[in-house]
Design an enzyme around this catalytic site. Structure first.
Site, PDB file in Angstrom:
ATOM      1  N   TRP A 329       0.953  -1.434  -0.134  1.00 17.60           N
ATOM      2  CA  TRP A 329       0.198   0.322  -0.129  1.00 17.60           C
ATOM      3  C   TRP A 329       0.809   1.652   0.130  1.00 17.60           C
ATOM      4  CZ3 TRP A 329      -2.468  -3.164   4.549  1.00 17.60           C
ATOM      5  CH2 TRP A 329      -3.288  -3.967   3.897  1.00 17.60           C
ATOM      6  N   GLU A 450       1.172  -1.637  21.859  1.00 20.85           N
ATOM      7  CA  GLU A 450       1.396  -3.325  21.660  1.00 20.85           C
ATOM      8  C   GLU A 450       0.745  -3.666  20.058  1.00 20.85           C
ATOM      9  OE1 GLU A 450      -2.874  -3.579  20.263  1.00 20.85           O
ATOM     10  OE2 GLU A 450      -1.422  -2.054  19.790  1.00 20.85           O
ATOM     11  N   GLU A 453       0.464  -1.799  17.293  1.00 20.53           N
ATOM     12  CA  GLU A 453       1.397  -0.683  17.109  1.00 20.53           C
ATOM     13  C   GLU A 453       0.756   0.739  16.413  1.00 20.53           C
ATOM     14  OE1 GLU A 453       4.124  -2.179  13.252  1.00 20.53           O
ATOM     15  OE2 GLU A 453       5.420  -2.545  15.428  1.00 20.53           O
TER      16      GLU A 453
END
Length: 718
Positions: A329, A450, A453
Site C-alpha cells: 500500500w 501493543e 502498533e
C-alpha cells in the site's frame, strides 16, 4: 502489524513484436524526458519469492502480477529492482503486457517458480532461479507463437532502495544500470539485437512500443532519474523459441557485469540444479513433515513455508529474518509516510520470535540460535529494550517501545535453553527495562504500543508476553545459580498475573454482563468508558469497552491462564460474535473492532494521507486461525484445531504464498472471493510460521512453543 499499489505504468517487461526489421544499434546521447515519473514500488501480494540456499547469492526475487517484481540486493532491506516482465505485440494491431493477460504462477521445486502467460496467439513460460554462487537472477524464457514475433526485455531498476537516481547505459551487448552504491547488468544468451535506455513514462521502451508497436528510440544513455532499459531478444516464437536472460548485481558496474556474464556462461540448467539441490538438502535436514498434514497440498505448503521462512533471513546479517519481501500500500509509494522505503522488509522482534519458534520446532535449531543472537546483539538498545523494528543491519527504523517485543528474547531463550553469560546479561537488561517501564509511577505494565502498533495502554496480550517472559527468564537464572534475581522476577510476574483482569477485563461493557477482555485499556480501568481514537482512518473516539481483539488468547497460549478460565471462555464468545467471519476457506477473525488497516471499500490502497477522511477496512487475518487452533489444542479440541490448519492452508495462492490478510464478506468486487488473499503483504513470514507451528502442535497434542514452566505455575496442565 503494519500498514498495494495500483495504477502506475509497469515497464519491466519482455515485449514481443512481428519480426522483420534489421538490428538497430543504440544511438549516442541521452534519452529525453528526464527525470521520468516518480519511482515507486509494485503491489505487495506476491505469488513467488526465491533465493538460493547459501551465503553467496545475495539476491532475492519476487513475482507478482505476471512479472518479476522487486528483487533485493545486496540485502533484504534493500530493493534494487522494481520490475521486469513480458509485453507482446504483433507490430500492427495489439500490444499486451504479461500483467494484462492470463498468467499462472506455480512452484516447480524448492523455491524455483514458473510463470506461464497466454496472450493473443502466443504463450510464454519463464522459470526463475538465482545463481547459488553469485548475485544473479536467471530467467529461462520459452516463447511459443502462431507466427514470428519479436521479444523485448524491459527492465526498471531501483538500485539501493531508490529508483529515482539511477543511470543507465548500453555497454556492448549488456544493459548496465548504476547509482552511487550498486549496479546491475542485464544480458541475454543470444545477445540483444536492439537496446535502448529511457525514462519511465517519457522515453522508456514500453511507452515507445505502445505508440506504434515498434521500438523507435535507441538511446545509449539515460539518467540520473527513474530509468528503464530495453533489449530485444533474438526470439521469434516459431524458429527461435528459447533463451536465457540474466540480471546480475554488484557494488559497481564491473562487478555486476562479471556476475551476469559468469552466470550466463555457466548456464541456466547448472544454476537451476544447484538451486534446487540446496533447498532439497535444507529440507532433508529438518524433521519429517507431521502427520497432521493430510493432503498433498498441505504437505507442499508446509515445505514451502519452511523455505519461505528460511529465505527471509538476510545473508549478510545472520539471524535477521524480515517480516515480508514486500512494501504494501502506501508504504510502497507515499514519501510522506516513508521518506526511505522500508516496510515490511524490516526485522520486528515479534515476527522474528514467531519465525524462530516455528523453525526451531521444525528442526532448524541453528536458525533459532541466530535469531536470538540477532535480537540481543543487534536489536537490543542501550537501555535494554528491543527496537520496534530494524533494517537487517540492526539500525532502528521505527522507534516506539513495544514490551511484548522486549519479552520475546526471554521466551526464545527459554525454548533454546540458553544460559550462557552473554545471553543472560542481555535478558536481565531487557527485564530491568520492562519492569521499570511504567506510566505515572504506576507499577502496572503499561506499553507505549501493543502488538498492532498504534495504541498505548494496558494490553492483555502484551502483559501475557511479559509475564511469561519473566517466568522463563527466572527459570534460566535459577538454572545458572542466580536465585535472588529469579525470585524477584517471579514475584513481579505473580503480581501481574493476579492483576491482569483488573487492568484489562471489563464487567460493564456492552457485549456481555460477564467480564471479558478488551483489546487494551488506556488507563488500566476497564470498567470506565475512557475514549480514544482507533487510528487508521477511523473518525472520532470510541469507548474502550467496545473494542475487543483475539490477541487476549496469548494468555492461554503462553500458559498464563487456563483455557476454561471463565473470563477467557466468555471473551472467546464475545470475540466470535464481534470479529469472526466465515469465508469460503473457513473461519477467520479481524484484528480488533473497527480495524482500519486495510484497503478502501473499492479495494484501493490503504494510506493515511488522504486529502479528506477516507475510510479503510482491516480484513481477516489467517494468523488468528492458528492462534485459535493452539488455544483449542490446550482446551483438548483436536478436531477444531485441525479445521484451523485446513483453513490457513486454503488461503495460500498458486505460488503457495500465505497472506497477511484475506478478504472478508465485504469484498471490493463480486469476482473477489472471501477468504482469499487481499493486496496485503504476501508472503507474510508470520503466517507461514503460524501454519508450520500449528501443524507440529497438532502432532504434539499441545502448542510446541507454550512454555510449560509458565503453564505449570499458573494454568496447567504440567
Amino acid at each position: 502489524m503494519r500498514c498495494s499499489l495500483r495504477g502506475v505504468a509497469l515497464v519491466g517487461a519482455l515485449a514481443v513484436v512481428v519480426s522483420g526489421a534489421a538490428p538497430v544499434s543504440a544511438q549516442a546521447g541521452d534519452a529525453p524526458g528526464a527525470p521520468g515519473a516518480a519511482a515507486v514500488f509494485t503491489p505487495a501480494d506476491k505469488q513467488g519469492f526465491g533465493t538460493a540456499r547459501g551465503p553467496d547469492s545475495t539476491v532475492w526475487f519476487t513475482l507478482g502480477g505476471g512479472r518479476m517484481t522487486e528483487a533485493f540486493y545486496p540485502d533484504l532491506s534493500t530493493p534494487a529492482v522494481r520490475d521486469l516482465q513480458l509485453v507482446v505485440t504483433d507490430g500492427v494491431s495489439f500490444v499486451e503486457r504479461a500483467q494484462d493477460v492470463a498468467v499462472r504462477t506455480e512452484p516447480v521445486e524448492g523455491l524455483t517458480f514458473r510463470q506461464v502467460a497466454t496472450g493473443t496467439g502466443w504463450s510464454a513460460t519463464i522459470t526463475y532461479v538465482t545463481d547459488p554462487g553469485r548475485p544473479s537472477v536467471l530467467l529461462d524464457v520459452d516463447l511459443r507463437a502462431d507466427r514470428p514475433l519479436r521479444t523485448f526485455v524491459l527492465y526498471d531498476p531501483a538500485l539501493s532502495r531508490e529508483g529515482g537516481d539511477d543511470r543507465a547505459r548500453t555497454v556492448g551487448r549488456t544493459l548496465v544500470a548504476s547509482d552511487g552504491h550498486a549496479a546491475s547488468a542485464l544480458v541475454a544468451g543470444r545477445g540483444f539485437a536492439e537496446t535502448s535506455n529511457g525514462y519511465l513514462g517519457a522515453s522508456d521502451g514500453w511507452t515507445d512500443l505502445s505508440v506504434d508497436r515498434r521500438l523507435d528510440g535507441h538511446f545509449r544513455t539515460a539518467g540520473p532519474g527513474n530509468v528503464v532499459q530495453t533489449g530485444r531478444l533474438r526470439l521469434d516464437g516459431v524458429r527461435e523459441r528459447h533463451d536465457t536472460v540474466v540480471l546480475g548485481f554488484g557494488a559497481n558496474a564491473g562487478q555486476a557485469q562479471a556476475s551476469a556474464h559468469r552466470s550466463l556462461a555457466a548456464g541456466f540448467e547448472r544454476a537451476a540444479a544447484g538451486y534446487a539441490r540446496g533447498w532439497r538438502t535444507y529440507l532433508a535436514g529438518l524433521r519429517q513433515p507431521p502427520a497432521s498434514l493430510t493432503t498433498a497440498r498441505e504437505r507442499a505448503l508446509y515445505a514451502s513455508s519452511l523455505m519461505v521462512m528460511a529465505a527471509t533471513e538476510d545473508k549478510r546479517n545472520p539471524g535477521a529474518f524480515i517480516a515480508a519481501p514486500a512494501l504494501p500500500w502506501a508504504f510502497g509509494f507515499d514519501r510522506v509516510i516513508v521518506p526511505e522505503f522500508g516496510p515490511y522488509a524490516l526485522v520486528w522482534p515479534r515476527d522474528l520470535y514467531q519465525v524462530a519458534s516455528a523453525l526451531l520446532a521444525a528442526g532448524d535449531r541453528p536458525a533459532a540460535e541466530r535469531a536470538l543472537d540477532y535480537m540481543l546483539r543487534r536489536q537490543q538498545q542501550a537501555d535494554g529494550h528491543l527496537a520496534q523494528n530494524t533494517r537487517v543491519d540492526g539500525s532502528p527504523y521505527w522507534t516506539s517501545v513495544q514490551l511484548d517485543e522486549t519479552a520475546a528474547p526471554m521466551l526464545l531463550a527459554w525454548l533454546l535453553g540458553r544460559t550462557d553469560a552473554a545471553t543472560l546479561d542481555g535478558l536481565r537488561r531487557a527485564a530491568e527495562f520492562m519492569v521499570s517501564f511504567t506510566k505515572d509511577g504506576n507499577t502496572a505494565p503499561w506499553t507505549e504500543q501493543e502488538r498492532w502498533e498504534n495504541q498505548s495502554g494496558y494490553s492483555p496480550a502484551t502483559i501475557a508476553s511479559e509475564i511469561a517472559g519473566l517466568v522463563c527468564l527466572a527459570d534460566l537464572l535459577a538454572r545458572s545459580g542466580d536465585a535472588e534475581r529469579a525470585d524477584r522476577y517471579l514475584a513481579i510476574a505473580d503480581a501481574w498475573q493476579s492483576a491482569v483482569e483488573g487492568w484489562t477485563a471489563t464487567s460493564t461493557g456492552p457485549y456481555s454482563a460477564r467480564p471479558y477482555y478488551l483489546r487494551l485499556t488506556k488507563d488500566g480501568r476497564p470498567d470506565q468508558g475512557t475514549r480514544y481514537n482507533l487510528g487508521d482512518n477511523n473518525v472520532g473516539e470510541v469507548d474502550q469497552r467496545t473494542v475487543v481483539d483475539p490477541s487476549f488468547l496469548e494468555l492461554v497460549r503462553l500458559g498464563v491462564r487456563a483455557p476454561d478460565d471463565p473470563v477467557i471462555a466468555n471473551t472467546v464468545a464475545v470475540v466470535d460474535e464481534q470479529l469472526a467471519d466465515r469465508a469460503e476457506t473457513g473461519f477467520f477473525w479481524h484484528r480488533f473492532t473497527s480495524d482500519g488497516y486495510g484497503e478502501q471499500a473499492d479495494g484501493g490502497p490503504w494510506n493515511v494521507n488522504f486529502p479528506q477522511p477516507t475510510r479503510t477496512f482491516g480484513r481477516l487475518w489467517p494468523i488468528f486461525a492458528g492462534e485459535r487452533g493452539e488455544y483449542e489444542l490446550v482446551a483438548g479440541d483436536l478436531g477444531a484445531a485441525r479445521e484451523r490448519l485446513s483453513s490457513i492452508a486454503a488461503t495460500a495462492n498458486g505460488g503457495l504464498m500465505l497472506p497477511e490478510q484475506v478478504w472478508d464478506n465485504r469484498p471490493p468486487a463480486p469476482a473477489v472471493r472471501p477468504g482469499t488473499g487481499t493486496t496485503s503483504a504476501t508472503p507474510l513470514a508470520w503466517t507461514h510460521a503460524q501454519f508450520v507451528r500449528l501443524a507440529l502442535s497438532i502432532d504434539a497434542g499441545e502448542p510446541v512453543e507454550r512454555p510449560d514452566v509458565v503453564a505449570c505455575r499458573y494454568s496447567g496442565p504440567c
